[in-house]
Structure formats: C-alpha cells, structure tokens
Enzyme design. Structure first.
Site, short mmCIF file in Angstrom:
data_model
loop_
_atom_site.label_atom_id
_atom_site.label_comp_id
_atom_site.label_asym_id
_atom_site.label_seq_id
_atom_site.Cartn_x
_atom_site.Cartn_y
_atom_site.Cartn_z
N ILE A 132 1.17 -1.70 -5.64
CA ILE A 132 0.09 -2.38 -4.66
C ILE A 132 -0.62 -3.42 -5.39
O ILE A 132 -0.85 -4.62 -4.79
CB ILE A 132 -0.91 -1.00 -4.39
CG1 ILE A 132 -0.09 -0.06 -3.46
CG2 ILE A 132 -2.27 -1.69 -3.52
CD1 ILE A 132 -1.08 1.09 -3.17
N VAL A 142 -10.21 -1.75 -18.86
CA VAL A 142 -11.46 -2.32 -18.24
C VAL A 142 -12.24 -1.11 -18.49
O VAL A 142 -12.09 -0.07 -18.31
CB VAL A 142 -11.27 -2.33 -16.56
CG1 VAL A 142 -12.80 -2.45 -15.88
CG2 VAL A 142 -10.17 -3.51 -16.23
N GLY A 159 -3.88 3.09 -8.41
CA GLY A 159 -2.95 4.40 -8.09
C GLY A 159 -3.59 5.10 -6.90
O GLY A 159 -4.80 4.71 -6.44
N ARG A 160 -3.01 6.22 -6.50
CA ARG A 160 -3.48 6.85 -5.39
C ARG A 160 -3.62 8.50 -5.96
O ARG A 160 -2.74 8.86 -6.50
CB ARG A 160 -2.76 6.59 -4.03
CG ARG A 160 -2.86 5.36 -3.70
CD ARG A 160 -2.10 4.99 -2.49
NE ARG A 160 -2.71 5.47 -1.27
CZ ARG A 160 -3.69 5.20 -0.61
NH1 ARG A 160 -4.47 4.19 -0.77
NH2 ARG A 160 -3.81 5.98 0.61
N HIS A 178 31.63 -12.73 4.30
CA HIS A 178 31.32 -14.06 3.42
C HIS A 178 30.97 -15.10 4.39
O HIS A 178 31.27 -15.23 5.35
CB HIS A 178 32.70 -14.52 2.60
CG HIS A 178 32.45 -15.63 2.10
ND1 HIS A 178 31.59 -15.89 0.66
CD2 HIS A 178 32.59 -16.94 2.20
CE1 HIS A 178 31.55 -16.85 0.37
NE2 HIS A 178 32.33 -17.91 1.33
C1 LIG Z 1 -1.56 -1.09 0.11
C2 LIG Z 1 -0.69 -0.26 0.47
C3 LIG Z 1 0.91 -0.58 0.72
C4 LIG Z 1 1.81 0.47 0.80
N1 LIG Z 1 3.13 0.01 0.93
C5 LIG Z 1 4.07 0.77 1.09
C6 LIG Z 1 5.56 0.30 1.50
O1 LIG Z 1 5.69 -1.00 1.61
N2 LIG Z 1 6.64 1.08 1.53
C7 LIG Z 1 6.17 2.70 1.32
O2 LIG Z 1 7.05 3.41 1.46
N3 LIG Z 1 4.95 3.13 1.17
C8 LIG Z 1 4.02 2.11 1.05
N4 LIG Z 1 2.72 2.54 0.77
C9 LIG Z 1 2.38 4.31 0.61
C10 LIG Z 1 2.45 4.84 1.99
O3 LIG Z 1 1.26 4.22 2.85
C11 LIG Z 1 2.25 6.28 1.93
O4 LIG Z 1 3.01 6.81 1.06
C12 LIG Z 1 2.30 6.90 3.19
O5 LIG Z 1 1.26 6.50 4.02
C13 LIG Z 1 2.13 8.51 3.00
O6 LIG Z 1 2.22 9.06 4.34
P1 LIG Z 1 1.56 10.43 4.55
O7 LIG Z 1 1.72 10.81 6.04
O8 LIG Z 1 1.90 11.44 3.62
O9 LIG Z 1 -0.02 10.17 4.38
P2 LIG Z 1 -1.04 9.10 4.97
O10 LIG Z 1 -0.20 7.68 5.59
O11 LIG Z 1 -2.06 8.71 4.02
O12 LIG Z 1 -1.38 9.85 6.26
C14 LIG Z 1 -2.45 10.82 6.28
C15 LIG Z 1 -3.16 11.06 7.43
O13 LIG Z 1 -3.89 12.15 7.59
C16 LIG Z 1 -5.21 12.10 8.18
N5 LIG Z 1 -6.05 13.23 7.57
C17 LIG Z 1 -6.49 13.69 6.24
N6 LIG Z 1 -6.95 14.78 6.33
C18 LIG Z 1 -7.33 15.28 7.58
C19 LIG Z 1 -7.72 16.09 8.17
N7 LIG Z 1 -8.32 17.11 7.69
N8 LIG Z 1 -7.43 16.46 9.64
C20 LIG Z 1 -7.07 15.35 10.16
N9 LIG Z 1 -6.48 14.41 9.98
C21 LIG Z 1 -6.55 14.23 8.39
C22 LIG Z 1 -5.67 10.74 7.58
O14 LIG Z 1 -6.62 10.12 8.23
C23 LIG Z 1 -4.42 9.87 7.52
O15 LIG Z 1 -4.27 9.19 8.56
C24 LIG Z 1 1.50 1.69 0.57
C25 LIG Z 1 0.19 2.21 0.38
C26 LIG Z 1 -0.71 1.19 0.42
C27 LIG Z 1 -2.08 1.64 0.13
#
Ligand SMILES: Cc1cc2nc3c(=O)[nH]c(=O)nc-3n(C[C@H](O)[C@H](O)[C@H](O)COP(=O)(O)OP(=O)(O)OC[C@H]3O[C@@H](n4cnc5c(N)ncnc54)[C@H](O)[C@@H]3O)c2cc1C
Length: 479
Positions: A192, A245, A279-280, A452
């Site tokens: 990121i 930092v 990180g996340r 090619h």
């Molecule tokens: C800047 C950035 C760039 C990125 N680029 C890439 C990329 O190019 N390619 C890639 O593969 N990955 C990328 N990622 C990582 C990717 O975004 C995540 O791996 C992915 O979104 C994970 O999907 P998920 O469904 O597990 O979680 P999320 O996308 O985080 O979705 C989780 C959802 O759950 C909801 N939620 C949470 N708790 C609750 C609750 N109790 N009730 C109801 N809703 C809830 C949240 O609001 C959220 O909408 C990037 C991340 C960032 C921050």
C-alpha cells in the site's frame, strides 16, 4: 423478522458479497449484512476493496501513470503534447465515480441473484443466530442455518503517528488529497505504501518512505526486490530502510516526524502529508457475542481450518479476518469455496497458487516459492530468467524494465514459483498461476506456442531458460 435463512453473510466486501452471490446461485436462501456508510451516509457494499482499497487505488495509479507517461515518455514516440497538467480534483472525482458505479453494481447483482441485503451491523450469537442492528438503531434477531463471517480488516495505527484526518492519514485519506502534497512522507514500504507513494510521486510530490525493516520487500523474490529498489530510486522515491518512526508533531499545515535511522541516530523530517501504511489487522470488533463460541487465534484472526470452518459448526470465516494473505481474490475464492461446501459440494482451495501483485510501474507480481524460500527449505531448483529488454514487444512499447524469473524443481521440472517485475506483470502472472494449478513443468510452457510479438513471450523464454534453451538471450552455460 421471522424469515429463516440458509446463509447469513456478515460483511459485504469481496469475500462476503461473492460468497452471498454464489450461495444464492446454488439455491440457498441468502442474506448479507453490511454496515458501510459513505461520506454522505449512504449504505455501500464492496468493503475495503471497492470503497477505499484495490479499485480506487488502481484508478489513481492509472490516472497518474497516464499523466507521467504523457509528460516523460511520449517524446520518444515523436509525440509532442505541450504543457501537460493534472487537475487532481478531476482525477479524484473520476475515482469516486468508478467506486459508485462498482458498489451500486453489487447492489444490482444482489437483486438479480435474490440476495437479501441488510444495512447495519451483524453479530454472531450462540446457536447460529445473528443479531442485526439497523443504522437507525433497531435491533432484531435473524435465524439461519449457516453464518459466513467476512468482516475484513482495518489499518494498523501506530502511537508515534496517530491519524489526524487531514495531515496524517491512512489509505483512505491518501486516496482523497485534493492537491499534490509538495513533501509526502509514507510510513511503511509495503504494497500500500509503495502504490500510494507512486501515485503522488508521479504527480510531483517529493516522496520519502520510512521503513522499519532493514531489508526491502522481503516478501518478494530477492532478485525482484533488488530490481524494484533500483527502479524506485530512479523514480525519485527516497526509501529509507531501518527507519523507525518515534514521533510526529503537527505544526500548522505540516508535520514534523522524528525517526531513528539504520545507525540508531535520531533524524527529523518535515512533510505536508504523512501516509501511515504499516499494515492491516483483522476486524472483529462487535461481531461476535461473548457466548458465540467462535475462537480467535493469538494474533486476533478468526481461527479456521483449511475449509474456513470456525470452531463452531455452521459458522465459517473468510477473507482478511482469517489466516493467509490479505488479498481480495483470496477472500473471494474462500467465499466461493464456503458457499459450495454449505450447498453440499466438495470444494477446496489451493493456497499455494495465490498470486500477489504490487501495482507500481513496473508492476511486481509473483506466485509460489521465492528462491530464498527454496534455499531455506533445502529444495533443489533450476532458474530461468528472461529480461524484457530482450523482448521485441516491450521495446516497441518503450517499456523494457524488469524480467520474468521462473523457478522449477531440479528433479521433476515442475514449476515451483514465478516472479515478474515489468509492465503488465499483474496480467502475465496468471499464465504461471494456471500452469502451476495444472501441475505443469517448465517444459510444458516451453512447448506451448505464444503469440508474437507479445510481452507474454518473456514467460515462454523464461521457461525455456530453465533448461538453458532461451532463444533470444545468450544462455548461461553451453550444454
Ligand atoms: C489501499 C489498498 C489497496 C489494496 N489493493 C489491493 C489489490 O490491488 N489487490 C488485492 O487483492 N487486495 C488489495 N487490497 C486488500 C483488499 O482490499 C482486501 O484484502 C479485501 O478487501 C478483503 O476482503 P474482505 O471481504 O475480507 O474484507 P473487506 O473488504 O474489508 O470487507 C469487510 C466488510 O465487512 C463490513 N463489516 C465489518 N464488520 C461488520 C459487521 N459486524 N456487520 C456488518 N458489516 C461489517 C465492513 O464494513 C466491510 O465492508 C488493498 C487494500 C488497501 C487498503
């Protein structure tokens, strides 16, 4: 709410929404609970990926790349474009439109597939019940046979640089700058940090990246990391390794950052904006009742087995809240696997074949084992490498940085890893992923006909190079 569901998905990101659509396609009565509200308090599906992650970052990467190309590279082709200027607000508004389009597209897909959408918070109770708190505060209990938890991740905060909302920001803030910061600090040289640093460096920011680790991109193959370090240096990204930092202080419109350098000496640097990209972490706040029975591991991830089953039968967890790489496509494929399992199908996922990409220019993309991992594991391997500088198509495109590196087992010739740095690496890596998924050898790729002239020929040549048969480079040793 009296309706009983077969599946309730909590979280509508790429893990959750894909799981919900697949479950509905398989005939399961499915609901998805999502709590996301945008800046205007409008409910949004799509999670981190669509709203503040993959998609908006790529929109800015593509816009800033076009600007940079027009400014720096068009002359080579004989194209004169005069004064090239970037209207940052137009760029950011375009990004917002793409996000709007895609997130509302998911709302449409839910309707088309018959997925019931609940806007608000979901919480797993005991006995597979789910508590739903709507945005207006109304609480109800939903009955379901199965729960899929997909609540994603949030950025890690560090005490020396707490977010201020305008000057010290996370990925979300960094996607919304309305002017180009003159001096931009980035804490963290990970995916990121490098992507967002690249966007603003191309638009003219002086970018300093402070990375606590002593090595650069240690997740990548060592050759790719070395090449990337050279490339980013040329792009005027000042990446300082071993930089820890220790503090930050807002002073009017700027921030003074203090850090210990690799020698342990204190340094100070002033920035107009500071992006914290260290990180996340998994997000499970408020989504598990105390008696839900769902166990977390020592790092706060929901504990699951290979099939994403949690410690409670009928409760699954996928995506960023479980072990494995935090990637959208990994989350989505886990969603598909779990929906298939719930529908009674046999399903599994190959965690050895998940590609990773860093969308800088050139892109970095890889799958499988790195050379250093194979060395550490004592595996005997062969390496084939082909530089884009020797590719006719890359030359025609004036984009010759980087190479394809293919690694195969010395004994069986089976492909163990592929590592690419170069324009279009994100798409090229799919060829290696498919090959590895099918258990191919380097020879299988070498015997395949590639069109090619294409940059894909570099993948072909790297496979040929594994056995010193590359045509368009001098081979390492005579046979
Ligand atoms: C800047 C950035 C760039 C990125 N680029 C890439 C990329 O190019 N390619 C890639 O593969 N990955 C990328 N990622 C990582 C990717 O975004 C995540 O791996 C992915 O979104 C994970 O999907 P998920 O469904 O597990 O979680 P999320 O996308 O985080 O979705 C989780 C959802 O759950 C909801 N939620 C949470 N708790 C609750 C609750 N109790 N009730 C109801 N809703 C809830 C949240 O609001 C959220 O909408 C990037 C991340 C960032 C921050």
């Amino acid at each position: 709410m009296s309706t009983k569901f077969d599946v309730v998905v909590i979280g509508g990101g790429p893990g959750g929404y894909v799981a919900a659509i697949r479950a509905a396609q398989l005939g399961l009565k499915t609901a998805c609970i999502e709590k996301w509200l945008d800046k205007n308090n409008t409910p949004r599906l799509g999670g981190t990926c669509l709203n503040v992650g993959c998609i908006p970052s790529k929109a800015l990467l593509d816009s800033s790349h076009k600007y940079h190309d027009a400014k720096e590279s068009y002359g080579v082709h004989g194209i004169t474009v005069g004064d090239v200027a970037m209207d940052v607000s137009v760029m950011v508004d375009r990004k917002d439109k793409i996000v709007d389009q895609l997130t509302s597209g998911i709302t449409g897909l839910f309707k088309a597939n018959g997925v019931t959408s609940f806007e608000g918070m979901g919480k797993v109770l005991s006995s597979k019940k789910v508590e739903f708190t709507a945005h207006d505060g109304t609480v109800s209990v939903i009955e379901t046979e199965n729960v899929i938890l997909a609540t994603g991740s949030v950025p890690v905060n560090i005490p020396p640089a707490p977010r201020t909302g305008d000057i010290i920001v996370d990925n979300e803030g960094a996607l919304d700058f309305r002017t180009v910061p003159k001096r931009l600090g980035v804490i963290g040289a990970g995916v990121i940090g490098l992507e967002l640093g690249s966007v603003w460096a191309r638009l003219g920011s002086e970018v300093v990246v402070l990375e606590a680790q002593d090595s650069f991109l240690s997740v990548c193959d060592i050759d790719v990391a070395k090449e990337a370090a050279k490339v980013f240096k040329k792009q005027h990204m000042d990446i300082r390794l071993g930089a820890r930092v220790t503090g930050s202080e807002i002073n009017g419109e700027e921030v003074n950052v203090t850090y210990l350098d690799a020698k342990g000496e204190e340094q100070k640097q002033t920035f107009d904006k500071l992006i914290v990209a260290v990180g996340r972490k998994p997000f499970t706040d408020g989504c598990l009742a105390a008696d839900s029975g769902v166990k977390l591991d020592e790092r706060g991830f929901v504990f699951v087995d290979e099939q994403c089953k949690t410690s409670v039968p009928g409760v699954y967890a996928i995506g960023d809240i479980v072990r494995g790489p935090m990637l959208a496509h990994k989350a989505s494929e886990e969603g598909v696997m779990v929906a298939d399992i719930i529908a009674g199908h046999k399903a599994q996922m190959n965690y050895d074949c998940i590609p990773s990409v860093i969308y800088t220019h050139p892109e970095l993309a890889w799958v499988g084992k790195t050379e250093q991992e194979l060395k550490a594991d004592g595996v005997k391997y062969k390496v084939g490498k082909f530089p884009f500088a020797a590719s006719g198509r890359a030359m025609a495109a004036n984009d010759t940085t980087g190479f394809v590196k293919m690694i195969a087992c010395e004994e069986t010739d089976r492909i163990l890893g592929c590592h690419i740095i170069g324009a279009g690496a994100a798409d090229l890596i799919a060829q290696a992923v498919i090959a590895m998924e099918f258990g191919s050898t380097a020879e299988d790729i070498a015997l395949t006909v590639f069109a090619h002239p294409t940059v894909s020929e570099a993948v072909h040549e790297a496979a040929l190079a594994v056995d010193n048969h590359a045509i368009h480079i001098a081979n390492r040793k005579k046979r």
